[in-house]
Design a protein around this motif. Structure first.
Motif, PDB file in Angstrom:
ATOM      1  N   GLU A 111       0.821  -1.209   0.000  1.00 20.82           N
ATOM      2  CA  GLU A 111       0.000   0.000   0.000  1.00 20.82           C
ATOM      3  C   GLU A 111       0.863   1.271   0.000  1.00 20.82           C
ATOM      4  O   GLU A 111       0.541   2.237  -0.691  1.00 20.82           O
ATOM      5  CB  GLU A 111      -0.930   0.005   1.213  1.00 20.82           C
ATOM      6  CG  GLU A 111      -2.024  -1.035   1.140  1.00 20.82           C
ATOM      7  CD  GLU A 111      -2.821  -1.142   2.430  1.00 20.82           C
ATOM      8  OE1 GLU A 111      -2.349  -0.665   3.486  1.00 20.82           O
ATOM      9  OE2 GLU A 111      -3.922  -1.695   2.384  1.00 20.82           O
ATOM     10  N   ALA A 126       2.451   1.770  -3.401  1.00 19.89           N
ATOM     11  CA  ALA A 126       1.410   2.131  -4.370  1.00 19.89           C
ATOM     12  C   ALA A 126       0.789   3.488  -4.037  1.00 19.89           C
ATOM     13  O   ALA A 126      -0.145   3.926  -4.706  1.00 19.89           O
ATOM     14  CB  ALA A 126       0.330   1.058  -4.413  1.00 19.89           C
ATOM     15  N   ARG A 127       1.281   4.122  -2.983  1.00 20.40           N
ATOM     16  CA  ARG A 127       0.807   5.434  -2.519  1.00 20.40           C
ATOM     17  C   ARG A 127      -0.662   5.400  -2.076  1.00 20.40           C
ATOM     18  O   ARG A 127      -1.384   6.373  -2.215  1.00 20.40           O
ATOM     19  CB  ARG A 127       1.015   6.492  -3.601  1.00 20.40           C
ATOM     20  CG  ARG A 127       2.454   6.826  -3.839  1.00 20.40           C
ATOM     21  CD  ARG A 127       2.620   7.869  -4.934  1.00 20.40           C
ATOM     22  NE  ARG A 127       3.968   8.383  -4.999  1.00 20.40           N
ATOM     23  CZ  ARG A 127       4.989   7.771  -5.568  1.00 20.40           C
ATOM     24  NH1 ARG A 127       4.820   6.583  -6.111  1.00 20.40           N
ATOM     25  NH2 ARG A 127       6.183   8.317  -5.587  1.00 20.40           N
ATOM     26  N   LYS A 128      -1.080   4.255  -1.531  1.00 22.30           N
ATOM     27  CA  LYS A 128      -2.444   4.136  -1.022  1.00 22.30           C
ATOM     28  C   LYS A 128      -2.496   4.259   0.493  1.00 22.30           C
ATOM     29  O   LYS A 128      -3.558   4.337   1.076  1.00 22.30           O
ATOM     30  CB  LYS A 128      -3.053   2.799  -1.453  1.00 22.30           C
ATOM     31  CG  LYS A 128      -3.263   2.713  -2.950  1.00 22.30           C
ATOM     32  CD  LYS A 128      -3.878   1.410  -3.354  1.00 22.30           C
ATOM     33  CE  LYS A 128      -4.064   1.376  -4.851  1.00 22.30           C
ATOM     34  NZ  LYS A 128      -4.650   0.123  -5.306  1.00 22.30           N
ATOM     35  N   ARG A 129      -1.323   4.255   1.125  1.00 21.19           N
ATOM     36  CA  ARG A 129      -1.241   4.387   2.573  1.00 21.19           C
ATOM     37  C   ARG A 129      -0.072   5.303   2.881  1.00 21.19           C
ATOM     38  O   ARG A 129       0.996   5.211   2.275  1.00 21.19           O
ATOM     39  CB  ARG A 129      -1.007   3.036   3.228  1.00 21.19           C
ATOM     40  CG  ARG A 129      -0.765   3.123   4.734  1.00 21.19           C
ATOM     41  CD  ARG A 129      -0.482   1.759   5.290  1.00 21.19           C
ATOM     42  NE  ARG A 129      -1.736   1.051   5.489  1.00 21.19           N
ATOM     43  CZ  ARG A 129      -2.171   0.636   6.663  1.00 21.19           C
ATOM     44  NH1 ARG A 129      -1.444   0.822   7.735  1.00 21.19           N
ATOM     45  NH2 ARG A 129      -3.308   0.013   6.775  1.00 21.19           N
TER      46      ARG A 129
END
Length: 105
Positions: free
Chosen positions: A86, A89-92
């Motif tokens: 995450e 993927a720059r989601k967290r």
């Protein structure tokens, strides 16, 4: 001491050649003073001509991984597989604890 501004890549190359010739100048000498001024001018020209944008945290991690031969699995070993996926993927967002673990490694 006649020093001109560095305005072109040709000026830059000439300044680099002169810096190389002056590199071992004795401290406090005129040559040493000229070296200091030329290095300052070259630094300013390079910063203007080829600016380096600051990295965001994920870019910094990716750059460190590439330089040191690490993989995302190495990051996962530090913060956990799902979190590493995450984060990369720059989601967290990174937490302070994660940053400290990665920096220590």
């Amino acid at each position: 001491m006649h020093i001109r501004p560095i305005r072109t890549d040709a000026d830059h190359e000439a300044a680099l050649r002169e810096i190389e010739a002056l590199w071992d100048a004795e401290d406090g000498s005129d040559a040493s003073d000229r070296l200091d001024v030329l290095v300052t001018l070259v630094d300013a020209y390079e910063a203007h001509r080829w600016p380096i944008a600051p990295l965001d945290p994920v870019q910094a991690i990716e750059a460190a991984m590439a330089m040191n031969g690490h993989t995302s699995a190495d990051v996962a070993a530090l913060v956990g597989q799902s979190r590493a996926t995450e984060i990369l993927a720059r989601k967290r967002a990174l937490t302070l604890g994660m940053i400290r673990k990665i920096a220590a490694a």
